[in-house]
Design a protein around this motif. Structure first.
Motif, PDB file in Angstrom:
ATOM      1  N   TYR A  19      18.563   9.107  -7.519  1.00  0.00           N
ATOM      2  CA  TYR A  19      17.401   8.963  -8.485  1.00  0.00           C
ATOM      3  C   TYR A  19      16.641  10.223  -8.842  1.00  0.00           C
ATOM      4  O   TYR A  19      16.676  11.152  -8.206  1.00  0.00           O
ATOM      5  CB  TYR A  19      16.229   8.121  -7.393  1.00  0.00           C
ATOM      6  CG  TYR A  19      16.523   6.848  -6.956  1.00  0.00           C
ATOM      7  CD1 TYR A  19      16.377   5.761  -7.408  1.00  0.00           C
ATOM      8  CD2 TYR A  19      17.066   6.787  -5.453  1.00  0.00           C
ATOM      9  CE1 TYR A  19      16.885   4.624  -6.849  1.00  0.00           C
ATOM     10  CE2 TYR A  19      17.468   5.602  -4.946  1.00  0.00           C
ATOM     11  CZ  TYR A  19      17.169   4.453  -5.645  1.00  0.00           C
ATOM     12  OH  TYR A  19      17.551   3.453  -5.090  1.00  0.00           O
ATOM     13  N   LEU A  36      13.679   6.342   3.726  1.00  0.00           N
ATOM     14  CA  LEU A  36      14.446   5.640   2.397  1.00  0.00           C
ATOM     15  C   LEU A  36      15.490   4.799   3.000  1.00  0.00           C
ATOM     16  O   LEU A  36      15.726   3.682   2.500  1.00  0.00           O
ATOM     17  CB  LEU A  36      14.898   6.671   1.465  1.00  0.00           C
ATOM     18  CG  LEU A  36      15.784   6.507   0.490  1.00  0.00           C
ATOM     19  CD1 LEU A  36      15.207   5.640  -0.557  1.00  0.00           C
ATOM     20  CD2 LEU A  36      16.562   7.621  -0.229  1.00  0.00           C
ATOM     21  N   ARG A  78      14.489   1.736   4.699  1.00  0.00           N
ATOM     22  CA  ARG A  78      13.916   0.777   3.647  1.00  0.00           C
ATOM     23  C   ARG A  78      15.365  -0.155   2.749  1.00  0.00           C
ATOM     24  O   ARG A  78      14.916  -1.191   2.478  1.00  0.00           O
ATOM     25  CB  ARG A  78      12.949   1.288   2.510  1.00  0.00           C
ATOM     26  CG  ARG A  78      11.679   1.788   2.841  1.00  0.00           C
ATOM     27  CD  ARG A  78      10.705   2.089   1.510  1.00  0.00           C
ATOM     28  NE  ARG A  78      11.159   3.002   0.767  1.00  0.00           N
ATOM     29  CZ  ARG A  78      10.937   4.349   0.882  1.00  0.00           C
ATOM     30  NH1 ARG A  78      10.242   4.891   2.025  1.00  0.00           N
ATOM     31  NH2 ARG A  78      11.313   5.173   0.113  1.00  0.00           N
ATOM     32  N   LEU A  79      16.127   0.988   2.319  1.00  0.00           N
ATOM     33  CA  LEU A  79      17.017   0.275   1.587  1.00  0.00           C
ATOM     34  C   LEU A  79      18.119  -0.722   2.674  1.00  0.00           C
ATOM     35  O   LEU A  79      19.019  -1.461   1.945  1.00  0.00           O
ATOM     36  CB  LEU A  79      18.149   1.439   1.208  1.00  0.00           C
ATOM     37  CG  LEU A  79      17.528   2.272   0.153  1.00  0.00           C
ATOM     38  CD1 LEU A  79      18.477   3.382  -0.417  1.00  0.00           C
ATOM     39  CD2 LEU A  79      17.183   1.445  -1.335  1.00  0.00           C
ATOM     40  N   THR A 130      16.845  12.480  -5.612  1.00  0.00           N
ATOM     41  CA  THR A 130      17.543  11.755  -4.227  1.00  0.00           C
ATOM     42  C   THR A 130      18.844  11.299  -4.393  1.00  0.00           C
ATOM     43  O   THR A 130      18.995  10.622  -5.570  1.00  0.00           O
ATOM     44  CB  THR A 130      16.376  10.635  -3.767  1.00  0.00           C
ATOM     45  OG1 THR A 130      15.181  10.906  -3.415  1.00  0.00           O
ATOM     46  CG2 THR A 130      16.966   9.691  -2.791  1.00  0.00           C
ATOM     47  N   ARG A 176      17.356  -4.261  -4.494  1.00  0.00           N
ATOM     48  CA  ARG A 176      16.558  -3.140  -3.608  1.00  0.00           C
ATOM     49  C   ARG A 176      16.585  -1.779  -4.098  1.00  0.00           C
ATOM     50  O   ARG A 176      15.760  -0.881  -3.633  1.00  0.00           O
ATOM     51  CB  ARG A 176      17.014  -3.408  -2.275  1.00  0.00           C
ATOM     52  CG  ARG A 176      18.576  -2.990  -1.961  1.00  0.00           C
ATOM     53  CD  ARG A 176      18.784  -3.363  -0.317  1.00  0.00           C
ATOM     54  NE  ARG A 176      19.859  -2.991   0.062  1.00  0.00           N
ATOM     55  CZ  ARG A 176      21.159  -3.475  -0.007  1.00  0.00           C
ATOM     56  NH1 ARG A 176      21.218  -4.259  -0.551  1.00  0.00           N
ATOM     57  NH2 ARG A 176      22.049  -2.853   0.636  1.00  0.00           N
ATOM     58  N   PHE A 177      18.053  -1.702  -4.679  1.00  0.00           N
ATOM     59  CA  PHE A 177      18.237  -0.118  -5.060  1.00  0.00           C
ATOM     60  C   PHE A 177      17.436   0.334  -6.349  1.00  0.00           C
ATOM     61  O   PHE A 177      16.921   1.241  -6.655  1.00  0.00           O
ATOM     62  CB  PHE A 177      19.834   0.159  -5.252  1.00  0.00           C
ATOM     63  CG  PHE A 177      20.512  -0.015  -4.087  1.00  0.00           C
ATOM     64  CD1 PHE A 177      20.364   0.954  -3.200  1.00  0.00           C
ATOM     65  CD2 PHE A 177      21.470  -1.041  -3.778  1.00  0.00           C
ATOM     66  CE1 PHE A 177      21.081   0.827  -1.988  1.00  0.00           C
ATOM     67  CE2 PHE A 177      21.990  -1.219  -2.698  1.00  0.00           C
ATOM     68  CZ  PHE A 177      22.067  -0.121  -1.818  1.00  0.00           C
ATOM     69  N   GLU A 180      13.682   0.698  -5.741  1.00  0.00           N
ATOM     70  CA  GLU A 180      13.515   2.153  -5.110  1.00  0.00           C
ATOM     71  C   GLU A 180      13.361   3.222  -6.260  1.00  0.00           C
ATOM     72  O   GLU A 180      12.536   4.301  -5.998  1.00  0.00           O
ATOM     73  CB  GLU A 180      14.456   2.429  -4.234  1.00  0.00           C
ATOM     74  CG  GLU A 180      14.294   3.790  -3.311  1.00  0.00           C
ATOM     75  CD  GLU A 180      13.092   3.489  -2.428  1.00  0.00           C
ATOM     76  OE1 GLU A 180      12.364   4.583  -2.240  1.00  0.00           O
ATOM     77  OE2 GLU A 180      12.793   2.443  -1.803  1.00  0.00           O
ATOM     78  N   ARG A 204      11.317   3.285  -9.028  1.00  0.00           N
ATOM     79  CA  ARG A 204       9.926   3.548  -9.159  1.00  0.00           C
ATOM     80  C   ARG A 204       9.458   4.610 -10.391  1.00  0.00           C
ATOM     81  O   ARG A 204       8.861   5.561  -9.905  1.00  0.00           O
ATOM     82  CB  ARG A 204       9.320   4.107  -7.849  1.00  0.00           C
ATOM     83  CG  ARG A 204       9.473   2.975  -6.593  1.00  0.00           C
ATOM     84  CD  ARG A 204       9.036   3.488  -5.124  1.00  0.00           C
ATOM     85  NE  ARG A 204       9.091   2.608  -3.960  1.00  0.00           N
ATOM     86  CZ  ARG A 204       8.653   3.085  -3.158  1.00  0.00           C
ATOM     87  NH1 ARG A 204       8.383   4.307  -2.486  1.00  0.00           N
ATOM     88  NH2 ARG A 204       8.900   2.111  -1.978  1.00  0.00           N
TER      89      ARG A 204
END
Length: 226
Positions: free
Chosen positions: A10, A33, A36-37, A71, A89-90, A93, A95
């Motif tokens: 990212y 992170l 979350r992933l 990231t 989900r990836f 993230e 955003r």
């Protein structure tokens, strides 16, 4: 070539410039992170690794780092034959950041690339396997670093070996290394010479935090191609 990797990145800007500054890992943000992933796993911190040595972790490991503006997450969960099928989900993230997927495996001369713009739109998806003699996915316009390869400027077979046959006008792993060089400022093997940027990065100098994942719940598959 013996290199292989599977990671996502990212980015808010030029990755090579950001990595060249050798920023400190935000360890709290990195662990958050990873949790979350991988919400269906127990996440256990392990020893640090490096981008050079741990870009292709086993199924139960993740190596990641959160820095200002960039990231990186190395996980077998993104080793996909079709990058466009990256788990949501990836994507979520990202955003508002550019998202890159890079994967390659020398045993089957396989390379996969995915690029999503900050608005979440898929910009490029490519998956090509010399071993299978197949272009698995080819969506979006080729990126600038790709164009000389498709034009035949970097042939997989030299002229003196023209009686040898190769299914593509370039070797997938050479294209993969050119992608690393141009998109991230580092390579794993050799030097492509495709990038005009002086901000080259030694992947041995890029530390990553290591995490072990407990086995996934029944019915869940953690990885794609291996």
């Amino acid at each position: 070539m013996g290199a292989k990797d599977w990671f996502i990145c990212y980015a808010d800007g030029d990755v090579s410039k950001l990595l060249a500054r050798q920023p400190e890992i935000d360890r709290a943000a990195t662990e958050e992170l990873v949790r979350r992933l991988f919400p269906n796993h127990s996440v256990v911190p392990e020893e640090d690794g490096t981008l050079a040595e741990d870009a292709n972790p086993q199924d139960d490991m993740v190596y990641a780092a959160v820095w200002p503006g960039v990231t990186i997450v190395c996980t077998a969960a993104v080793a996909l034959d079709r990058p466009s099928q990256l788990d949501t989900r990836f994507l979520a993230e990202a955003r508002g950041r550019t998202l890159y997927l890079h994967a390659m495996h020398s045993v089957v001369d396989w390379f996969a690339l995915g690029v999503w713009s900050p608005d979440g739109q898929l910009r490029r998806a490519l998956s090509i396997s010399g071993g299978d003699e197949e272009i698995i996915e080819n969506a979006g316009e080729p990126l600038p670093f790709e164009q000389p390869f498709w034009a035949g400027e970097f042939p997989a077979v030299e002229d003196e070996d023209e009686d040898e046959d190769y299914p593509f006008p370039f070797h997938p792993l050479e294209l993969a290394e050119a992608g690393l060089d141009n998109l991230f400022g580092f390579v794993f093997e050799g030097y492509t010479g495709m990038s005009d940027d002086d901000d080259s990065v030694d992947p041995f100098d890029v530390p990553l935090a290591g995490f072990r994942l407990a086995p996934p719940k029944p019915g869940r598959r953690l990885f794609g191609r291996r």
